[in-house]
Design a protein around this motif. Structure first.
Motif, PDB file in Angstrom:
ATOM      1  N   ILE A  69      13.290  10.550  -3.384  1.00 16.89           N
ATOM      2  CA  ILE A  69      14.340   9.543  -3.554  1.00 16.89           C
ATOM      3  C   ILE A  69      13.772   8.154  -3.267  1.00 16.89           C
ATOM      4  CG2 ILE A  69      16.580   8.733  -2.727  1.00 16.89           C
ATOM      5  CD1 ILE A  69      17.261  11.608  -2.004  1.00 16.89           C
ATOM      6  N   PRO A  70      13.857   7.239  -4.232  1.00 19.61           N
ATOM      7  CA  PRO A  70      13.373   5.877  -3.993  1.00 19.61           C
ATOM      8  C   PRO A  70      14.088   5.224  -2.803  1.00 19.61           C
ATOM      9  CG  PRO A  70      13.770   6.213  -6.329  1.00 19.61           C
ATOM     10  CD  PRO A  70      14.331   7.404  -5.621  1.00 19.61           C
ATOM     11  N   THR A  71      13.309   4.452  -2.037  1.00 24.27           N
ATOM     12  CA  THR A  71      13.866   3.762  -0.874  1.00 24.27           C
ATOM     13  C   THR A  71      13.022   2.536  -0.554  1.00 24.27           C
ATOM     14  OG1 THR A  71      14.238   3.938   1.513  1.00 24.27           O
ATOM     15  CG2 THR A  71      12.591   5.408   0.591  1.00 24.27           C
ATOM     16  N   ASN A 130       3.715  -2.083 -14.038  1.00 24.84           N
ATOM     17  CA  ASN A 130       4.177  -2.828 -12.865  1.00 24.84           C
ATOM     18  C   ASN A 130       3.891  -2.181 -11.516  1.00 24.84           C
ATOM     19  OD1 ASN A 130       5.912  -5.244 -13.925  1.00 24.84           O
ATOM     20  ND2 ASN A 130       6.477  -3.510 -15.226  1.00 24.84           N
ATOM     21  N   ILE A 131       3.497  -0.924 -11.511  1.00 27.03           N
ATOM     22  CA  ILE A 131       3.300  -0.238 -10.234  1.00 27.03           C
ATOM     23  C   ILE A 131       2.059  -0.797  -9.538  1.00 27.03           C
ATOM     24  CG2 ILE A 131       1.898   1.686 -11.105  1.00 27.03           C
ATOM     25  CD1 ILE A 131       3.771   3.529  -9.400  1.00 27.03           C
ATOM     26  N   HIS A 132       2.125  -0.990  -8.212  1.00 23.17           N
ATOM     27  CA  HIS A 132       0.994  -1.595  -7.500  1.00 23.17           C
ATOM     28  C   HIS A 132       1.066  -1.316  -6.001  1.00 23.17           C
ATOM     29  CE1 HIS A 132       4.212  -4.701  -7.314  1.00 23.17           C
ATOM     30  NE2 HIS A 132       3.733  -4.901  -6.095  1.00 23.17           N
ATOM     31  N   VAL A 133      -0.055  -1.531  -5.362  1.00 17.06           N
ATOM     32  CA  VAL A 133      -0.149  -1.391  -3.903  1.00 17.06           C
ATOM     33  C   VAL A 133       0.851  -2.339  -3.245  1.00 17.06           C
ATOM     34  CG1 VAL A 133      -1.633  -1.736  -1.887  1.00 17.06           C
ATOM     35  CG2 VAL A 133      -2.578  -0.717  -3.974  1.00 17.06           C
ATOM     36  N   THR A 151       9.230   2.163  -3.207  1.00 17.18           N
ATOM     37  CA  THR A 151       9.684   3.004  -4.312  1.00 17.18           C
ATOM     38  C   THR A 151      11.053   2.567  -4.850  1.00 17.18           C
ATOM     39  OG1 THR A 151      10.466   4.646  -2.695  1.00 17.18           O
ATOM     40  CG2 THR A 151       8.292   4.995  -3.686  1.00 17.18           C
ATOM     41  N   GLN A 152      11.829   1.851  -4.043  1.00 13.49           N
ATOM     42  CA  GLN A 152      13.081   1.304  -4.563  1.00 13.49           C
ATOM     43  C   GLN A 152      12.819   0.295  -5.683  1.00 13.49           C
ATOM     44  OE1 GLN A 152      16.171   2.044  -4.335  1.00 13.49           O
ATOM     45  NE2 GLN A 152      16.921   0.288  -5.509  1.00 13.49           N
ATOM     46  N   GLU A 153      11.715  -0.429  -5.607  1.00 12.52           N
ATOM     47  CA  GLU A 153      11.359  -1.369  -6.680  1.00 12.52           C
ATOM     48  C   GLU A 153      11.090  -0.624  -7.989  1.00 12.52           C
ATOM     49  OE1 GLU A 153       8.743  -4.845  -5.361  1.00 12.52           O
ATOM     50  OE2 GLU A 153       8.550  -3.449  -3.674  1.00 12.52           O
TER      51      GLU A 153
END
Length: 284
Positions: free
Chosen positions: A114-116, A65-68, A72-74
């Motif tokens: 830290i995701p944000t 699922n990671i993409h441009v 990072t919260q996603e």
């Protein structure tokens, strides 16, 4: 893990005499040997395998699922939802005050990012996603590097060399060898590349707690440090910098560690079991 359950398993499944005798012999010789309670028994190993297997699946889900353009919260949401749906708990969440379910470290960030919602992933970024999963009180821990869109050759090479360093450290993690052998192998390889090894942070024992003995440095001397006894579960997780080894901690969140010189960093991490024949990768 609940201490009562921990003790019950140790009482029912004692360490084999052949291993106990060798541990005692090494202690008498002045070697540093792990406390008996950290030698994982068969029931514990099966529990750690299950937690580690789910941890690997979590990272697979991130990879899908990671993409441009995502923030990072996603990634944090993906990790939290997938882990919960599959019966696990995200170990980082509220651990010593850490506010999210996973660490996301981008480019010059070494670890503990830290995701944000404010941190978006751009074309050419590299990111380390570090997951630790608890299942029925047992822990599995691993991290991977991900390429965001088209990545420069310099960044790709850094990630590939770091993965190779991990594999070299893995080969050194043999029964009755020493923790220092792992660090020596990694350091000796990296010094030929022009990169540097982060010294302040390293791997660790894991399985019944988030962090256990020993500390696994990624620099070291052959034959030095704690003996690697069959039944130990540890992480190997070299953090390799494109520039100097020095790092700084974010003064605002007191968690995120970045390179002092602002150059890129990469990290890969496995959870491994030391066996009587070699080692077994549990989470990757």
């Amino acid at each position: 893990m609940d201490q009562k359950k921990w003790k019950e398993i140790m009482d029912k499944e004692p360490i084999p005499n052949s291993i106990l005798e060798k541990m005692e012999y090494l202690r008498r010789r002045g070697e540093t040997v792990i406390a008996d309670k950290y030698i994982k028994r068969p029931t514990m190993i099966e529990g750690i395998r299950k937690a580690s297997a789910l941890n690997t699946l979590v990272l697979n889900e991130v990879e899908k699922n990671i993409h441009v353009g995502m923030n990072t919260q996603e990634i944090d949401v993906i990790v939290a939802e997938f882990t919960e749906k599959n019966g696990g708990i995200c170990a980082p969440y509220h651990f010593e005050g850490f506010p999210k379910h996973v660490c996301t470290s981008v480019n010059e960030e070494v670890c503990h990012g830290i995701p944000t919602r404010l941190k978006k992933l751009h074309e050419g970024d590299i990111i380390n996603v570090d997951c630790t999963t608890i299942v029925n009180g047992y822990y599995g821990d691993a991290s991977r590097m991900f390429y965001i869109g088209h990545v420069s050759e310099e960044r790709r090479k850094l990630c590939e060399v770091t993965k190779e360093a991990l594999e070299i450290g893995l080969k050194a993690a043999q029964p009755w060898a020493h923790v220092g052998d792992i660090g020596y192998a990694i350091q000796n390889f990296i010094k030929k590349t022009g990169y540097s090894v982060v010294r302040d942070i390293g791997g660790h024992g894991v399985g019944l707690e988030f962090h256990e003995d020993p500390f696994v440095a990624h620099i070291g001397q052959k034959g030095r440090g704690m003996v690697l006894v069959p039944g130990m579960v540890i992480t190997i997780e070299p953090m390799i910098n494109a520039g100097g080894a020095s790092v700084v901690i974010d003064p605002y969140n007191d968690w995120t560690i970045s390179t002092r010189d602002g150059k890129d960093s990469a990290q890969w991490e496995y959870t491994i079991l030391i066996t009587e024949e070699g080692n077994e990768v549990l989470s990757y």
